[in-house]
Design a protein around this motif. Structure first.
Motif, PDB file in Angstrom:
ATOM      1  N   ASN A 270       0.863  -1.227  -0.018  1.00 49.32           N
ATOM      2  CA  ASN A 270       0.083   0.110  -0.051  1.00 49.32           C
ATOM      3  C   ASN A 270       0.744   1.195   0.157  1.00 49.32           C
ATOM      4  OD1 ASN A 270      -2.330  -1.462   0.233  1.00 49.32           O
ATOM      5  ND2 ASN A 270      -1.956  -1.776   2.165  1.00 49.32           N
ATOM      6  N   ASN A 271       2.007   1.035  -0.629  1.00 47.76           N
ATOM      7  CA  ASN A 271       3.033   2.461  -0.699  1.00 47.76           C
ATOM      8  C   ASN A 271       3.193   2.774   0.804  1.00 47.76           C
ATOM      9  OD1 ASN A 271       3.652   2.059  -3.452  1.00 47.76           O
ATOM     10  ND2 ASN A 271       1.541   3.084  -3.867  1.00 47.76           N
ATOM     11  N   GLU A 272       3.269   2.306   1.802  1.00 45.67           N
ATOM     12  CA  GLU A 272       3.560   2.679   3.398  1.00 45.67           C
ATOM     13  C   GLU A 272       4.783   3.558   3.436  1.00 45.67           C
ATOM     14  OE1 GLU A 272       3.173  -1.178   4.953  1.00 45.67           O
ATOM     15  OE2 GLU A 272       1.082  -0.471   5.788  1.00 45.67           O
ATOM     16  N   LYS A 273       4.734   4.754   3.889  1.00 45.24           N
ATOM     17  CA  LYS A 273       5.631   5.537   4.146  1.00 45.24           C
ATOM     18  C   LYS A 273       6.416   5.017   5.305  1.00 45.24           C
ATOM     19  CE  LYS A 273       3.827   9.967   2.800  1.00 45.24           C
ATOM     20  NZ  LYS A 273       3.382  11.191   3.072  1.00 45.24           N
ATOM     21  N   THR A 274       7.773   4.691   5.088  1.00 44.75           N
ATOM     22  CA  THR A 274       8.898   4.175   6.016  1.00 44.75           C
ATOM     23  C   THR A 274      10.125   5.018   6.250  1.00 44.75           C
ATOM     24  OG1 THR A 274       8.042   1.916   5.362  1.00 44.75           O
ATOM     25  CG2 THR A 274       9.915   2.018   6.510  1.00 44.75           C
ATOM     26  N   LYS A 275      10.417   5.184   7.293  1.00 42.12           N
ATOM     27  CA  LYS A 275      11.684   5.878   7.704  1.00 42.12           C
ATOM     28  C   LYS A 275      12.783   4.719   8.397  1.00 42.12           C
ATOM     29  CE  LYS A 275       9.842  10.381   8.948  1.00 42.12           C
ATOM     30  NZ  LYS A 275       8.277   9.879   8.360  1.00 42.12           N
ATOM     31  N   LEU A 276      13.966   5.082   8.076  1.00 39.09           N
ATOM     32  CA  LEU A 276      15.083   4.471   8.867  1.00 39.09           C
ATOM     33  C   LEU A 276      15.540   5.121   9.793  1.00 39.09           C
ATOM     34  CD1 LEU A 276      17.271   2.855   6.021  1.00 39.09           C
ATOM     35  CD2 LEU A 276      15.484   1.684   7.221  1.00 39.09           C
ATOM     36  N   ASP A 277      15.620   4.400  11.038  1.00 40.39           N
ATOM     37  CA  ASP A 277      15.837   5.121  12.462  1.00 40.39           C
ATOM     38  C   ASP A 277      17.359   4.276  12.741  1.00 40.39           C
ATOM     39  OD1 ASP A 277      16.091   6.575  14.769  1.00 40.39           O
ATOM     40  OD2 ASP A 277      14.179   5.914  15.437  1.00 40.39           O
ATOM     41  N   PHE A 278      18.194   5.460  12.909  1.00 45.86           N
ATOM     42  CA  PHE A 278      19.578   4.685  13.194  1.00 45.86           C
ATOM     43  C   PHE A 278      20.020   5.394  14.629  1.00 45.86           C
ATOM     44  CE2 PHE A 278      19.980   4.633   8.635  1.00 45.86           C
ATOM     45  CZ  PHE A 278      20.906   3.501   8.378  1.00 45.86           C
ATOM     46  N   SER A 279      18.957   5.738  15.196  1.00 42.32           N
ATOM     47  CA  SER A 279      19.310   6.344  16.626  1.00 42.32           C
ATOM     48  C   SER A 279      19.631   5.383  17.552  1.00 42.32           C
ATOM     49  CB  SER A 279      18.021   7.265  17.071  1.00 42.32           C
ATOM     50  OG  SER A 279      17.772   8.335  16.104  1.00 42.32           O
ATOM     51  N   GLY A 280      20.460   5.486  18.647  1.00 39.94           N
ATOM     52  CA  GLY A 280      20.659   4.719  19.505  1.00 39.94           C
ATOM     53  C   GLY A 280      22.196   4.861  20.242  1.00 39.94           C
ATOM     54  N   PHE A 281      22.263   4.049  21.451  1.00 37.93           N
ATOM     55  CA  PHE A 281      23.717   4.229  21.930  1.00 37.93           C
ATOM     56  C   PHE A 281      24.683   3.623  21.254  1.00 37.93           C
ATOM     57  CE2 PHE A 281      20.511   5.132  25.241  1.00 37.93           C
ATOM     58  CZ  PHE A 281      21.151   6.308  25.907  1.00 37.93           C
ATOM     59  N   ASN A 282      25.988   4.210  21.255  1.00 34.46           N
ATOM     60  CA  ASN A 282      27.043   3.409  20.622  1.00 34.46           C
ATOM     61  C   ASN A 282      28.316   3.376  21.576  1.00 34.46           C
ATOM     62  OD1 ASN A 282      28.621   5.892  19.772  1.00 34.46           O
ATOM     63  ND2 ASN A 282      26.519   6.172  18.884  1.00 34.46           N
ATOM     64  N   ILE A 283      29.386   2.531  21.108  1.00 31.93           N
ATOM     65  CA  ILE A 283      30.481   2.409  21.984  1.00 31.93           C
ATOM     66  C   ILE A 283      31.574   1.781  20.858  1.00 31.93           C
ATOM     67  CG2 ILE A 283      30.166  -0.144  22.722  1.00 31.93           C
ATOM     68  CD1 ILE A 283      31.675   0.321  25.159  1.00 31.93           C
TER      69      ILE A 283
END
Length: 218
Positions: free
Chosen positions: A197-210
């Motif tokens: 259905n052509n759903e809008k989708t984002k990529l979320d790279f947010s988060g903690f890192n080490i």
């Protein structure tokens, strides 16, 4: 990546007319590599530019069952591996507050060979998502689709390390702990698979890192 993970676990996206069994998958971790060039206009503040690369992937095993005619008798089975690869190139400005260059630091002899700082980065990213199907039986890999997006990146990190040398050029190695906020615009598709259905989708790279860092300078 919650929104993206919901999409790739949607039976309508996988094709319910063909898949036989489905286990939930999640793109939740990856690696990040970056470099920065800085100039220190003040004793304990440095300013500069940075560039980085991020990558993550996830895969699932699929079993496609083909039936003969309309009598529901299985005719053939094909085993596939479907892989999703997300990558991003980022660039921007960075500023660093250098604690070990402050006056109070030199008062403690135990900190003589220790460096520490707070790093802030503001930049922009260009992201791509690629999907592949591969089969060991046929020994081939089929490119299924390509998506792209962009977004603003904000990161902060605390660094603590050991100063290896201060002779002419100094170098140090240490540990970096941080958090990244990076959410892209809606993915745009170029051929191949589209979300239902052509759903809008984002990529979320947010988060903690080490990770580890190495610095060289004078």
């Amino acid at each position: 990546m919650n929104e993206f993970n919901e999409r790739i676990n949607n039976p309508a996206f996988i094709d319910t007319s063909l898949y036989d069994e489905l286990s939930r998958i999640s793109l939740s971790e990856g690696f990040n590599f970056g470099m920065s060039i800085s100039y220190r206009p003040f004793k304990f503040i440095s300013l500069g530019v940075y560039g980085g690369y991020q990558y993550g992937s996830v895969k699932r095993d699929l079993r496609f069952v083909f039936y003969q005619g309309g009598n529901g008798i299985p005719n053939d089975t094909l085993f596939l591996e479907r892989r999703y690869e997300a990558q991003s190139y980022n660039a921007g400005l960075n500023a660093k507050l250098i604690f070990n260059q402050m006056n109070f630091w030199s008062k403690y002899s135990l900190l003589k060979k220790i460096e520490s700082g707070l790093n802030i980065q503001v930049g922009y990213g260009w992201t791509s998502l690629m999907t592949y199907d591969s089969s060991e039986e046929y020994g081939n890999e089929d490119f299924k689709g390509y998506y792209y997006a962009q977004g603003v990146q904000l990161t902060s990190s605390f660094k603590i390390g050991y100063i290896l040398t201060k002779n002419n050029y100094f170098s140090s190695i240490g540990l970096s702990l941080g958090y990244q906020y990076y959410v892209t615009s809606d993915l745009q598709a170029e051929g191949g698979l589209f979300f239902p259905n052509n759903e809008k989708t984002k990529l979320d790279f947010s988060g903690f890192n080490i990770g580890l860092y190495l610095s060289i300078g004078r």
